[in-house]
Design a protein around this motif. Structure first.
Motif, PDB file in Angstrom:
ATOM      1  N   ALA A  84      37.850 -32.025 -27.254  1.00 25.21           N
ATOM      2  CA  ALA A  84      36.661 -32.623 -26.617  1.00 25.21           C
ATOM      3  C   ALA A  84      36.898 -32.834 -25.126  1.00 25.21           C
ATOM      4  CB  ALA A  84      36.316 -33.953 -27.283  1.00 25.21           C
ATOM      5  N   GLY A  85      35.883 -32.572 -24.351  1.00 27.27           N
ATOM      6  CA  GLY A  85      36.048 -32.754 -22.913  1.00 27.27           C
ATOM      7  C   GLY A  85      34.730 -32.703 -22.188  1.00 27.27           C
ATOM      8  N   LEU A  86      34.780 -33.081 -20.939  1.00 30.20           N
ATOM      9  CA  LEU A  86      33.593 -33.040 -20.082  1.00 30.20           C
ATOM     10  C   LEU A  86      34.050 -32.908 -18.638  1.00 30.20           C
ATOM     11  CD1 LEU A  86      32.125 -36.640 -19.741  1.00 30.20           C
ATOM     12  CD2 LEU A  86      34.385 -36.163 -20.640  1.00 30.20           C
ATOM     13  N   GLN A  87      33.119 -32.554 -17.784  1.00 30.47           N
ATOM     14  CA  GLN A  87      33.460 -32.275 -16.390  1.00 30.47           C
ATOM     15  C   GLN A  87      32.564 -33.092 -15.471  1.00 30.47           C
ATOM     16  OE1 GLN A  87      35.343 -31.553 -13.875  1.00 30.47           O
ATOM     17  NE2 GLN A  87      35.732 -29.404 -14.328  1.00 30.47           N
ATOM     18  N   ARG A  88      33.097 -33.536 -14.355  1.00 32.92           N
ATOM     19  CA  ARG A  88      32.279 -34.092 -13.277  1.00 32.92           C
ATOM     20  C   ARG A  88      32.712 -33.393 -12.009  1.00 32.92           C
ATOM     21  NH1 ARG A  88      29.733 -35.451 -16.568  1.00 32.92           N
ATOM     22  NH2 ARG A  88      29.049 -37.477 -17.332  1.00 32.92           N
ATOM     23  N   ARG A 102      35.873 -42.360 -17.777  1.00 34.40           N
ATOM     24  CA  ARG A 102      35.414 -41.625 -18.958  1.00 34.40           C
ATOM     25  C   ARG A 102      36.207 -40.319 -19.145  1.00 34.40           C
ATOM     26  NH1 ARG A 102      31.476 -42.281 -22.492  1.00 34.40           N
ATOM     27  NH2 ARG A 102      30.665 -40.463 -23.591  1.00 34.40           N
ATOM     28  N   LEU A 103      36.417 -39.604 -18.048  1.00 34.94           N
ATOM     29  CA  LEU A 103      37.156 -38.340 -18.169  1.00 34.94           C
ATOM     30  C   LEU A 103      38.597 -38.580 -18.629  1.00 34.94           C
ATOM     31  CD1 LEU A 103      34.631 -37.140 -16.706  1.00 34.94           C
ATOM     32  CD2 LEU A 103      36.222 -35.562 -15.584  1.00 34.94           C
ATOM     33  N   ILE A 104      39.239 -39.600 -18.062  1.00 35.25           N
ATOM     34  CA  ILE A 104      40.622 -39.897 -18.468  1.00 35.25           C
ATOM     35  C   ILE A 104      40.630 -40.352 -19.939  1.00 35.25           C
ATOM     36  CG2 ILE A 104      42.635 -41.397 -18.052  1.00 35.25           C
ATOM     37  CD1 ILE A 104      42.218 -39.393 -15.765  1.00 35.25           C
ATOM     38  N   ALA A 105      39.637 -41.156 -20.325  1.00 34.61           N
ATOM     39  CA  ALA A 105      39.597 -41.668 -21.704  1.00 34.61           C
ATOM     40  C   ALA A 105      39.448 -40.531 -22.712  1.00 34.61           C
ATOM     41  CB  ALA A 105      38.445 -42.669 -21.854  1.00 34.61           C
ATOM     42  N   VAL A 106      38.493 -39.617 -22.444  1.00 32.87           N
ATOM     43  CA  VAL A 106      38.195 -38.564 -23.433  1.00 32.87           C
ATOM     44  C   VAL A 106      39.291 -37.489 -23.451  1.00 32.87           C
ATOM     45  CG1 VAL A 106      36.544 -36.748 -24.083  1.00 32.87           C
ATOM     46  CG2 VAL A 106      35.705 -38.962 -23.255  1.00 32.87           C
ATOM     47  N   MET A 107      39.800 -37.122 -22.271  1.00 35.75           N
ATOM     48  CA  MET A 107      40.668 -35.937 -22.209  1.00 35.75           C
ATOM     49  C   MET A 107      42.154 -36.261 -22.122  1.00 35.75           C
ATOM     50  SD  MET A 107      38.378 -33.239 -20.070  1.00 35.75           S
ATOM     51  CE  MET A 107      38.280 -34.172 -18.565  1.00 35.75           C
ATOM     52  N   LEU A 108      42.501 -37.548 -21.977  1.00 39.09           N
ATOM     53  CA  LEU A 108      43.927 -37.907 -21.964  1.00 39.09           C
ATOM     54  C   LEU A 108      44.248 -39.026 -22.963  1.00 39.09           C
ATOM     55  CD1 LEU A 108      46.752 -37.592 -20.869  1.00 39.09           C
ATOM     56  CD2 LEU A 108      46.118 -39.019 -18.909  1.00 39.09           C
ATOM     57  N   SER A 109      43.489 -40.128 -22.883  1.00 36.56           N
ATOM     58  CA  SER A 109      43.822 -41.260 -23.766  1.00 36.56           C
ATOM     59  C   SER A 109      43.485 -40.934 -25.226  1.00 36.56           C
ATOM     60  CB  SER A 109      43.081 -42.527 -23.319  1.00 36.56           C
ATOM     61  OG  SER A 109      43.439 -42.838 -21.985  1.00 36.56           O
ATOM     62  N   ALA A 110      42.333 -40.282 -25.472  1.00 36.56           N
ATOM     63  CA  ALA A 110      41.985 -39.952 -26.861  1.00 36.56           C
ATOM     64  C   ALA A 110      43.006 -38.978 -27.479  1.00 36.56           C
ATOM     65  CB  ALA A 110      40.567 -39.385 -26.950  1.00 36.56           C
TER      66      ALA A 110
END
Ligand code: NAD
Length: 253
Positions: A84-88, A102-110
């Motif tokens: 899962a991921g997203l871009q800004r 949000r980006l760190i949470a979804v793509m690193l912490s999760a």
């Protein structure tokens, strides 16, 4: 090979969907798919004969609940695909806290939380595969993508550390590092880049996105899914801690 239980995140779209389809086509896997509540997850799961559990992976509690549901439904998780991921796209000076978090949470912490969650069951079985969907942006940077680049570089660090810890337990951990793949995430970026660079959208792909690449076309999701499937085979048992570029020689320079 015994039937393997697979958890795929971000499975309703793009690369996660292509990976879920590849496992379903190959056969011999039980799939648990996850994505946001308002995604097409239920329809995708039905089509692929998979089970599903909606979760917002930016929330630690949702990550924990996902692991509980996965272990309850499948008993063990043998393969975890952190996709899962997203871009800004934004210059640092106007990147706001909420987007960074949000980006760190979804793509690193999760990915960390899910790795920690599946680890005991993989260790008990003496077999596990974790594939982290990184990016060329785990290896190199681009302007206007600070949060994305930071998250993906961090994900590569997590990959390497987990690979070192997993070796003695039969767990391999690898990072896939694609350049631009033809998915909804990239289609949105084309529009963002066109706005920032003041270029027509058609010129963004050719002049900006593909400029550093020797193979001058967008990558197809199936190409990435095929490598993920290979990494889960017994033939790939010695590949661990790797950052595998699928980038048309982008990072060869
Ligand atoms: N497309 C590319 O060119 C490319 C290149 C390199 C790496 N990647 C990586 O591949 C992964 C998949 O990207 P994609 O191109 O398929 O994008 P996509 O937008 O098509 O799919 C991403 C999926 O992640 C889900 N997602 C986003 N935020 C979430 C959250 N908070 N909780 C749960 N799910 C969430 C979305 O709903 C979506 O279904 C990402 O990690 C991305 O960084 C993509």
């Amino acid at each position: 090979m015994p039937e393997r239980n697979v958890l795929v995140t971000g499975a309703a779209s793009g690369l996660g969907l292509a990976i879920a389809e590849a496992f379903a086509e190959q056969g011999g896997y039980r799939l648990l798919l996850t994505d946001l509540e308002d995604s097409s997850l239920p329809q995708v799961a039905k089509r692929l004969d998979a089970t599903w559990h909606a979760a917002d992976l930016s929330r630690p509690d949702d990550c924990d609940r996902l692991i509980d549901a996965a272990l309850e439904q499948l008993g063990t998780i043998d393969i975890l695909i952190n996709n899962a991921g997203l871009q800004r796209v934004s210059p640092i000076e106007s990147l706001d806290d909420a987007d960074w978090d949000r980006l760190i949470a979804v793509m690193l912490s999760a990915p960390f939380r899910l790795t920690r969650g599946v680890w005991p069951s993989m260790k008990t079985r003496g077999w596990g595969r974790i594939i982290n969907m990184a990016s060329i942006h785990a290896l190199v940077a681009s302007p206007h993508k600070a949060a994305y680049v930071a998250a993906k570089h961090g994900l590569l660090g997590l990959t390497r550390t987990a690979a070192l810890e997993g070796g003695e337990h039969g767990i391999t951990v690898n990072a896939l590092c694609p350049a631009y793949v033809r998915t909804p995430l990239v289609e949105n970026q084309i529009a963002d880049q066109a706005r920032i660079q003041g270029l027509p959208e058609e010129e963004v792909v050719e002049r900006i996105m593909l400029a550093p690449s020797a193979v001058r076309r967008l990558i197809e999701p199936k190409e990435v899914a095929a490598l993920a499937l290979y990494l889960c085979s017994d033939a790939a048992a010695s590949i661990s801690g790797a950052a595998l570029p699928i980038d048309g020689a982008w990072t060869a320079r």
